[in-house]
Design an enzyme around this catalytic site. Sequence first.
Site, PDB file in Angstrom:
ATOM      1  N   CYS A 113      41.138   7.383  88.297  1.00 45.59           N
ATOM      2  CA  CYS A 113      41.775   8.056  86.918  1.00 45.59           C
ATOM      3  C   CYS A 113      42.123   6.827  86.221  1.00 45.59           C
ATOM      4  CB  CYS A 113      42.859   8.607  87.275  1.00 45.59           C
ATOM      5  SG  CYS A 113      43.711   9.356  85.727  1.00 45.59           S
ATOM      6  N   HIS A 156      39.376  17.837  86.670  1.00 50.21           N
ATOM      7  CA  HIS A 156      40.450  16.713  86.767  1.00 50.21           C
ATOM      8  C   HIS A 156      40.843  16.640  85.221  1.00 50.21           C
ATOM      9  CE1 HIS A 156      41.083  12.496  87.688  1.00 50.21           C
ATOM     10  NE2 HIS A 156      41.274  12.266  86.429  1.00 50.21           N
ATOM     11  N   GLU A 157      40.076  16.854  84.008  1.00 45.75           N
ATOM     12  CA  GLU A 157      40.518  16.598  82.870  1.00 45.75           C
ATOM     13  C   GLU A 157      41.142  17.685  82.318  1.00 45.75           C
ATOM     14  OE1 GLU A 157      40.142  13.745  81.300  1.00 45.75           O
ATOM     15  OE2 GLU A 157      38.960  13.415  82.845  1.00 45.75           O
ATOM     16  N   HIS A 160      44.829  17.126  83.563  1.00 45.34           N
ATOM     17  CA  HIS A 160      45.864  16.241  82.590  1.00 45.34           C
ATOM     18  C   HIS A 160      46.358  17.214  81.363  1.00 45.34           C
ATOM     19  CE1 HIS A 160      45.034  12.220  84.033  1.00 45.34           C
ATOM     20  NE2 HIS A 160      43.751  12.275  83.804  1.00 45.34           N
TER      21      HIS A 160
END
Length: 186
Positions: A113, A156-157, A160
């Site tokens: 990341c 993954h995004e 966030h």
Amino acid sequence: MITMKNIIREGNPILRQRANKVEFPLSPEDKKLAQDMMEFLENSQNEEIAEKYGLRAGVGLAAPQLAVSKRMTAVLVPGTTEEQDPLFKHVLINPTILSESVQMVALGEGEGCLSVDREVPGYVPRHNRIKLRWYDLDGNEHQARLNGYEAIVVQHELDHLNGVLFYDHINKNNPFVIPKDMLILE
């Protein structure tokens, strides 16, 4: 131009907050942010530019990583060859996963990341297939079915946007345990 110094690092409380929904029409500031995030990804994947500006290569960048608590992320998954078009290249506004497979998958090399300056070993279980809905800069709705690496990157995004970091998914007691039927992408 966004550089590594603009990206906040783990420990910053913004990375642990649920980002706010983006309102349409987008403000000029939001449009510029979206374009700048995609430009960062393009630059980070260009060896010459990345070296010149000290950029770490990235395939995704979310607004919270720039200390902006908005549900917006840029994703640029390159093709497998230099001549090939990107496999997935979009700015995702207010993205939502509509459905996900039972089948899980993880990257054999683990995940990294731009907001985490250390290696965190272990498998990060993700859904192998997802159906994604998002809006573009003009407010048009889009849907796509993603699988494998593209699905991993998007999840993954989206993490966030929900205040989650990739290593939150790693088994604390046994980082390399492979749950039953989980695929490992090498």
